[in-house]
Design an enzyme around this catalytic site. Structure first.
Site, PDB file in Angstrom:
ATOM      1  N   GLY A  29       0.745  -1.277   0.004  1.00 41.11           N
ATOM      2  CA  GLY A  29      -0.039   0.084   0.096  1.00 41.11           C
ATOM      3  C   GLY A  29       0.910   1.191   0.047  1.00 41.11           C
ATOM      4  N   MET A  50       2.943   9.004   4.233  1.00 39.49           N
ATOM      5  CA  MET A  50       4.183   8.806   4.841  1.00 39.49           C
ATOM      6  C   MET A  50       5.109   8.137   3.930  1.00 39.49           C
ATOM      7  SD  MET A  50       4.097   9.931   7.993  1.00 39.49           S
ATOM      8  CE  MET A  50       5.522   8.809   8.945  1.00 39.49           C
ATOM      9  N   GLY A  51       4.571   7.167   3.212  1.00 36.41           N
ATOM     10  CA  GLY A  51       5.460   6.366   2.204  1.00 36.41           C
ATOM     11  C   GLY A  51       4.761   5.086   1.681  1.00 36.41           C
ATOM     12  N   VAL A 111       4.148   0.852   1.908  1.00 33.80           N
ATOM     13  CA  VAL A 111       4.374  -0.189   2.609  1.00 33.80           C
ATOM     14  C   VAL A 111       4.570  -1.492   2.039  1.00 33.80           C
ATOM     15  CG1 VAL A 111       3.278  -1.900   4.434  1.00 33.80           C
ATOM     16  CG2 VAL A 111       2.740   0.747   4.513  1.00 33.80           C
ATOM     17  N   ASP A 145      -4.981   8.417  14.594  1.00 33.83           N
ATOM     18  CA  ASP A 145      -5.621   8.194  13.231  1.00 33.83           C
ATOM     19  C   ASP A 145      -6.129   6.855  13.156  1.00 33.83           C
ATOM     20  OD1 ASP A 145      -6.045   8.924  10.555  1.00 33.83           O
ATOM     21  OD2 ASP A 145      -4.104   8.181   9.761  1.00 33.83           O
TER      22      ASP A 145
END
Length: 585
Positions: free
Chosen positions: A17, A21-22, A24, A132
């Site tokens: 995914g 943030m970046g 995975v 979150d």
């Protein structure tokens, strides 16, 4: 695999995914297991202020207990790349499950509510606020929900509402988060209510539309909860009170869900695992799995190695798409198609079933193209396939370059003895060792010649003491190397011979995060020319010990599991998996 990217010793296999943030990635750990590796965007990783927050928040996240969470295993900086490693959870996220299968109900919805509340208790107990919590941060594993990404939202500047809104999800924000106020555990409790409302109704608690409209409703209106069971609705309403001080804590949530009974996190986790049936199938590729008996409706995607064991029956009502290697034993019965993707192949595929066929073109690619990857809901075999997910199989393998993996069937010793009791519980193996005894059991398969890697996943259920795996041993002589973990998180490597006191080779030494469910991996190398055997030990994918034995070292033999209490109370340990493999060249 050529061109494979390696970060921090983790070989990245494919993208799971992408987010703010970046990326995975599914990755192979240094010990051959699987993990989820979040690779931080380079522009963030180059920011010194971000890196300081990264180190601080990761340290806090690693203190979170493993109850109903996907724990943080590792983190670091590799060159100019920052990465975070968590346990890999095989399953869809809650948003995907509701989108594709509709709302949850009955025991599954209740188990979801209990599981997320248990996870929040563990997160808050470590001094971390998730910030979150949302459906896409709840993964649905075969054993129950697992909360991910706890504490990660704190890695951005928490002083501005804009930054929170970018990383957060407006639909599940608490009113104080919308107002840009400091956040505490009560904000996660509020989000818990929104997530459960969504899971039980399939609707966002404050509807859709422009983010500004949703944020206005959160602050000024009540959530829409019609459709929830009355008892659960009452708990959700209290969790979603506008004022943080009026909301229950995570522990109070859990007690309310359990009818006033206060459960320990470990007990609550067991309740979830025993009542959860979950989504009706498996999501995504099955990595390194072995199949003994399964009825598959729809495509089963395999990445890595899939084996259908000798004597097995696996009717497949739809294509089996393989990216990697599928091995079908000559006497296995398979009906349906077995179709490798462009990057895979099928070996030993002499399928004897009259209904089976190997769907290969002359060039080794599937007829009709690569199977489209989607979620295959598996009916009638959820319990069996839950075992497949973790790569265990009942029938032992002979050594032909293949690892032995066990589902602890009849071939493992069971029954009572002077030292305690051994029994099979579902797909697990439970040892109950009496005070003053060491209860150790051999795997049905012997070690291969040369170096060997032995691994097991286990947890202590009762009493105190140590447990783990052993290798280079002999049931007749009592010789063996033991690799143990104690309930207090101490690790040891001990050499044992019959009639002699054990010789400590390493430890005891404390290891962080080794007090719950642990994956223990031991490597017993082959004797070197100088008569020395190298021994290494990993706990939860972290190398914790590396020693050698040059004093009449032990050679290849048997391997297994053991439990040994250190007090007057019996020690009960549940082993969830076990494997023997050759050391990697």
């Amino acid at each position: 695999m050529s061109g494979e990217r390696v970060i921090g010793g983790y070989a990245l296999r494919r993208v799971l995914g992408r987010g703010g943030m970046g990326e995975v990635h599914l990755a192979t750990t240094p010990t051959g297991g699987l993990a989820a590796v979040k690779v931080i965007h380079p522009e963030l990783a180059r920011d010194p202020a971000f890196l300081r927050r990264f180190e601080r928040e990761v340290a806090a996240a690693r203190r979170v207990a493993r109850f109903c969470t996907a724990p943080v295993l590792d983190a670091g900086i590799d060159g100019d790349v920052a990465y975070l490693v968590t346990e890999y959870v095989k399953g869809p996220d809650l948003a995907q499950a509701v989108r594709e299968q509709g709302p949850l109900s009955g025991s599954d919805l209740e188990a979801l509510a209990v599981g997320i509340a248990t996870a929040l208790g563990a997160i808050h107990g470590a001094g971390v606020v998730h910030r979150d919590l949302k459906p896409s941060n709840v993964l649905l594993s075969p054993l129950g929900p697992r909360v991910i990404d706890f504490g990660i939202a704190q890695l951005v500047d928490a002083d501005s509402l804009a930054s929170q809104a970018i990383l957060g999800t407006p639909a599940f924000m608490a009113p104080e988060q919308v107002r840009g106020e400091p956040l505490g555990p009560a904000a996660d409790v509020y989000a818990w209510g929104g997530v459960i409302a969504f899971a039980g109704t399939g609707r966002l608690p404050f509807g859709g539309g422009a983010p500004a409209e949703v944020l206005y409703r959160i602050v000024n209106e009540g959530p829409r909860l019609d459709g929830l069971d009355a008892g659960l609705r009452d708990v959700v309403e209290r969790a979603m009170a506008k004022e943080p001080r009026l909301r229950p804590t995570a522990q109070q949530l859990l007690a309310s869900l359990m009818g006033g009974t206060h459960l320990t996190p470990a007990t609550a986790t067991q309740v979830v695992e025993r009542t959860w049936t979950g989504p009706r199938g498996l999501a995504g590729p099955v990595d390194g799995a072995s199949v003994r008996s399964a009825s598959v409706r729809g495509p089963l995607d395999v990445s890595g190695t899939a084996r259908i064991t000798p004597g097995a029956s696996a009717p497949v009502q739809g294509p089996l798409a393989v990216s990697g290697t599928a091995r079908i034993a000559p006497d296995a019965s398979v009906s349906g198609q077995i179709a490798p993707s462009a990057s895979g192949d099928v070996r030993d595929a002499a399928v004897p079933s009259a209904h089976g066929r190997n769907a290969l073109s002359d060039k080794g690619f599937p007829r009709g193209g690569v199977t489209r990857r989607r979620w295959p809901w598996v009916a009638g075999a959820v319990a069996v396939l839950a075992v497949v997910v973790v790569g265990v199989v009942v029938a032992p393998w002979v050594w032909e370059g293949r690892p032995y993996t066990a589902g602890f069937g009849d071939s493992w010793a069971t029954g009572a003895s002077d030292g305690g009791d051994a029994r099979v519980a579902g797909s697990d193996y439970v040892l109950t060792a009496k005070p003053g005894w060491r209860l150790w059991k051999s795997a049905p398969a012997r070690e291969p010649d040369g170096g060997v890697v032995v691994s097991a996943k286990a947890r202590r259920e009762q009493g105190s003491g140590e447990y783990g795996v052993w290798c280079h041993g002999s049931a007749s002589s009592g010789d063996r190397y033991e690799f143990g973990v104690s309930g207090s998180g101490q690790v040891t490597i001990v050499k044992r011979r019959t009639g002699q006191k054990g010789t400590p080779l390493y430890g005891p030494a404390a290891v962080k995060g080794a007090t719950g469910s642990n994956r223990i991996v031991a490597e017993c190398a082959d004797a070197e020319a100088g008569g020395k055997v190298g021994l290494r030990m990993w706990v939860n994918e972290r190398l914790v010990a590396e020693v050698s034995d040059a004093s009449d070292p032990l050679g290849s033999g048997e391997a297994g599991v053991y439990a040994a209490p250190d007090a007057k109370e019996a020690l009960r340990v549940r082993f969830e998996s076990f494997a023997i493999d050759r050391t990697k060249d």
